[in-house]
Design an enzyme around this catalytic site. Structure first.
Site, PDB file in Angstrom:
ATOM      1  N   ARG A 210       0.842  -1.203   0.000  1.00  0.00           N
ATOM      2  CA  ARG A 210       0.000   0.000   0.000  1.00  0.00           C
ATOM      3  C   ARG A 210       0.876   1.253   0.000  1.00  0.00           C
ATOM      4  NH1 ARG A 210      -3.092  -2.655   4.426  1.00  0.00           N
ATOM      5  NH2 ARG A 210      -4.689  -3.866   3.388  1.00  0.00           N
ATOM      6  N   ASP A 248     -15.751  -2.392  -5.105  1.00  0.00           N
ATOM      7  CA  ASP A 248     -15.889  -3.656  -4.378  1.00  0.00           C
ATOM      8  C   ASP A 248     -17.346  -4.102  -4.478  1.00  0.00           C
ATOM      9  OD1 ASP A 248     -13.882  -5.118  -2.171  1.00  0.00           O
ATOM     10  OD2 ASP A 248     -16.002  -5.610  -1.889  1.00  0.00           O
ATOM     11  N   SER A 249     -17.549  -5.412  -4.366  1.00  0.00           N
ATOM     12  CA  SER A 249     -18.923  -5.927  -4.447  1.00  0.00           C
ATOM     13  C   SER A 249     -19.623  -5.882  -3.087  1.00  0.00           C
ATOM     14  CB  SER A 249     -18.904  -7.365  -4.976  1.00  0.00           C
ATOM     15  OG  SER A 249     -18.050  -8.150  -4.176  1.00  0.00           O
ATOM     16  N   ASP A 296      -6.513  -6.550  -6.466  1.00  0.00           N
ATOM     17  CA  ASP A 296      -6.198  -7.406  -5.308  1.00  0.00           C
ATOM     18  C   ASP A 296      -7.414  -8.286  -5.007  1.00  0.00           C
ATOM     19  OD1 ASP A 296      -5.061  -8.510  -3.043  1.00  0.00           O
ATOM     20  OD2 ASP A 296      -5.554  -6.795  -1.755  1.00  0.00           O
ATOM     21  N   CYS A 336      -3.525 -14.109  -4.138  1.00  0.00           N
ATOM     22  CA  CYS A 336      -3.284 -14.661  -2.800  1.00  0.00           C
ATOM     23  C   CYS A 336      -3.698 -16.132  -2.781  1.00  0.00           C
ATOM     24  CB  CYS A 336      -3.982 -13.853  -1.723  1.00  0.00           C
ATOM     25  SG  CYS A 336      -5.749 -13.739  -1.928  1.00  0.00           S
TER      26      CYS A 336
HETATM   27  N1  SAH Z   1      -7.241  -4.665  -1.397  1.00  0.00           N
HETATM   28  C1  SAH Z   1      -7.932  -4.878  -0.150  1.00  0.00           C
HETATM   29  C2  SAH Z   1      -8.247  -6.337   0.112  1.00  0.00           C
HETATM   30  C3  SAH Z   1      -9.093  -7.023  -0.942  1.00  0.00           C
HETATM   31  S1  SAH Z   1      -9.897  -8.465  -0.391  1.00  0.00           S
HETATM   32  C4  SAH Z   1      -7.128  -4.267   0.982  1.00  0.00           C
HETATM   33  O1  SAH Z   1      -6.032  -3.779   0.743  1.00  0.00           O
HETATM   34  O2  SAH Z   1      -7.610  -4.253   2.112  1.00  0.00           O
HETATM   35  C5  SAH Z   1     -10.898  -8.867  -1.749  1.00  0.00           C
HETATM   36  C6  SAH Z   1     -12.161  -8.028  -1.907  1.00  0.00           C
HETATM   37  O3  SAH Z   1     -12.767  -8.390  -3.141  1.00  0.00           O
HETATM   38  C7  SAH Z   1     -13.242  -8.230  -0.859  1.00  0.00           C
HETATM   39  O4  SAH Z   1     -13.497  -6.999  -0.249  1.00  0.00           O
HETATM   40  C8  SAH Z   1     -14.481  -8.725  -1.632  1.00  0.00           C
HETATM   41  O5  SAH Z   1     -15.672  -8.123  -1.167  1.00  0.00           O
HETATM   42  C9  SAH Z   1     -14.167  -8.232  -3.025  1.00  0.00           C
HETATM   43  N2  SAH Z   1     -14.757  -8.968  -4.150  1.00  0.00           N
HETATM   44  C10 SAH Z   1     -14.838 -10.297  -4.345  1.00  0.00           C
HETATM   45  N3  SAH Z   1     -15.308 -10.585  -5.580  1.00  0.00           N
HETATM   46  C11 SAH Z   1     -15.538  -9.389  -6.194  1.00  0.00           C
HETATM   47  C12 SAH Z   1     -16.013  -9.008  -7.487  1.00  0.00           C
HETATM   48  N4  SAH Z   1     -16.304  -9.916  -8.403  1.00  0.00           N
HETATM   49  N5  SAH Z   1     -16.094  -7.683  -7.766  1.00  0.00           N
HETATM   50  C13 SAH Z   1     -15.768  -6.753  -6.838  1.00  0.00           C
HETATM   51  N6  SAH Z   1     -15.298  -7.067  -5.619  1.00  0.00           N
HETATM   52  C14 SAH Z   1     -15.186  -8.351  -5.290  1.00  0.00           C
END
Ligand code: SAH
Length: 393
Positions: A210, A248-249, A296, A336
């Site tokens: 980050r 985000d979803s 991510d 991940c």
């Molecule tokens: N980058 C973040 C962590 C991401 S975790 C950080 O630094 O804290 C992965 C995220 O993807 C979750 O919040 C989940 O809600 C979201 N997610 C999962 N599938 C998704 C999709 N198809 N579209 C958008 N968001 C999604």
């Protein structure tokens, strides 16, 4: 003492100090151990190999606590937890960061135990029968070693089901309230929701990455896909991005993300609730352009069985992201998935650039922060891989 006697030759991986014993390696069990009991592991020829926690319901039928004969008791956990916590003190500056992983499972010699510090609160996640057995001793040792005010349990990971364990949630030491805590990371401030946050609440493994995004974001139009509570987006905004869009979803995650932007006085982020796969396509069709895209996503391949499908998903989003980048633009992309190796991930991203018709270079390789160590005898401990790719100007 209860014993696990291995089949001939099946002590090999243990001799390399890999801490898992698979059910197929066991010839027989003597005594009547129940889930969570400590057992002695012996080779077929009768040699003592290790002390391990027994978990008869799991394919990983035992996890090693120690390679020598000793008591596995509260003192054992006190010692191991103190050591792990002391190691963390050496590389994080408490004036700018007060959230860190204190215990990283097998890699800290404590299979099934994860503990994260969020300011004065520790969130503990137990995921194996052995760890579950020692809940109280582990909670006491965490309080003692860290000087924290409370321990909150978030043992609700799916893997507990494989061990035959029910979910365990809530306060273990100290007060129940507040259930939302404020943490500092690299000088920025974030809310962590103890009850509903993912995993233990915050993705601490991305701390260094980050900060890198903060340094890269100046003057750029930034898109943060899968933003969760806004870790990358808030850093990009704090780094002087021209614009930040974060997707985000999860509406719940976005609500926290908006709060996090407010905490850091960065109001110029546009938060979008939606599906990244669909939105990237829409942006491509609309010929939208960005200078920095962060992807991510969640774990697409929890195990090797999901690798092919995961590879298609990583390719899909990175290909679209490359298409959205202006010349000289940067893609920061992560996996991940334990089942996807660094080598495979690089191949996938290379294929995406090729199909997107861009020339790209890797300018950095990224991994989890140093408070998420990987024991050399436990390569499974490495899960987070990231690539920073720049496309030709
Ligand atoms: N980058 C973040 C962590 C991401 S975790 C950080 O630094 O804290 C992965 C995220 O993807 C979750 O919040 C989940 O809600 C979201 N997610 C999962 N599938 C998704 C999709 N198809 N579209 C958008 N968001 C999604």
């Amino acid at each position: 003492m209860n014993k696990l006697i291995l089949k001939p030759g099946r002590e090999k991986s243990l001799k390399r100090r890999h801490p898992w014993i698979f059910s197929g390696a066991v010839a027989r069990v003597t005594g009547e151990p129940v889930a969570g009991d400590t057992v002695e592991v012996h080779s077929a020829s009768g040699e003592f190999i290790a002390l391990a926690a027994y978990s008869p319901k799991s394919q990983i039928v035992a996890r090693v606590w120690d390679w020598g004969k000793r008591d596995i008791d509260a003192g054992f956990f006190r010692e191991r937890i103190r050591r792990a916590v002391q190691e963390r003190d050496t590389f994080l500056d408490p004036s700018t960061t007060d959230a860190m992983r204190l215990i990283h499972g097998e890699s800290d010699g404590l299979p099934g135990v994860v503990a994260d510090r969020y300011a004065d609160t520790i969130v503990m996640q137990l995921s194996s029968a052995g760890a579950d057995r020692w809940r109280e001793a582990i909670a006491d040792a965490l309080m003692e070693a860290s000087g924290a005010k409370r321990v909150w349990e978030r043992s609700d990971a799916e893997v507990r089901k494989l061990e035959g364990l029910p979910a365990a949630l809530g306060p273990l030491r100290g007060q129940r309230e507040p259930t939302r805590v404020v943490i500092k990371e690299n000088g920025l401030t974030f809310h962590v929701d103890l009850e509903h946050g993912h995993k233990t609440g915050f993705y601490l493994d991305q701390r260094d990455n980050r900060r890198l995004v903060r340094a890269l974001a100046g003057g750029r139009d930034v898109l943060d896909g899968f933003c969760y509570t806004g870790g990358f987006a808030v850093n990009a905004a704090a780094g002087g991005a021209r614009s930040v869009m974060a997707v985000d979803s999860s509406g719940e995650a976005l609500e926290l993300a908006r709060g996090n932007a407010g905490l850091n006085a960065v109001s110029d982020v546009s938060w979008v609730e939606g599906d990244v796969f669909l939105l990237l396509r829409k942006f491509r069709d609309e010929r939208r352009a960005f200078d920095l895209v962060v992807l991510d996503p969640p774990k697409f391949a929890p195990t090797a069985a999901h690798v092919a499908k995961a590879a298609r998903a990583y390719k899909d989003i990175s290909l679209l992201a490359f298409k959205l980048l202006r010349p000289g633009g940067i893609l920061v992309t992560f996996s991940c998935s334990g089942g996807v190796s660094a080598e495979l991930f690089q191949k996938i991203i290379a294929g995406s650039a090729l199909d997107a018709g861009v020339d790209a270079q890797i300018i950095r390789r990224l991994g989890a922060a140093a408070d998420h160590p990987v024991a050399l005898n436990f390569p499974e401990g490495e899960y987070l891989k990231g690539l920073v790719c720049r496309i030709a100007a």
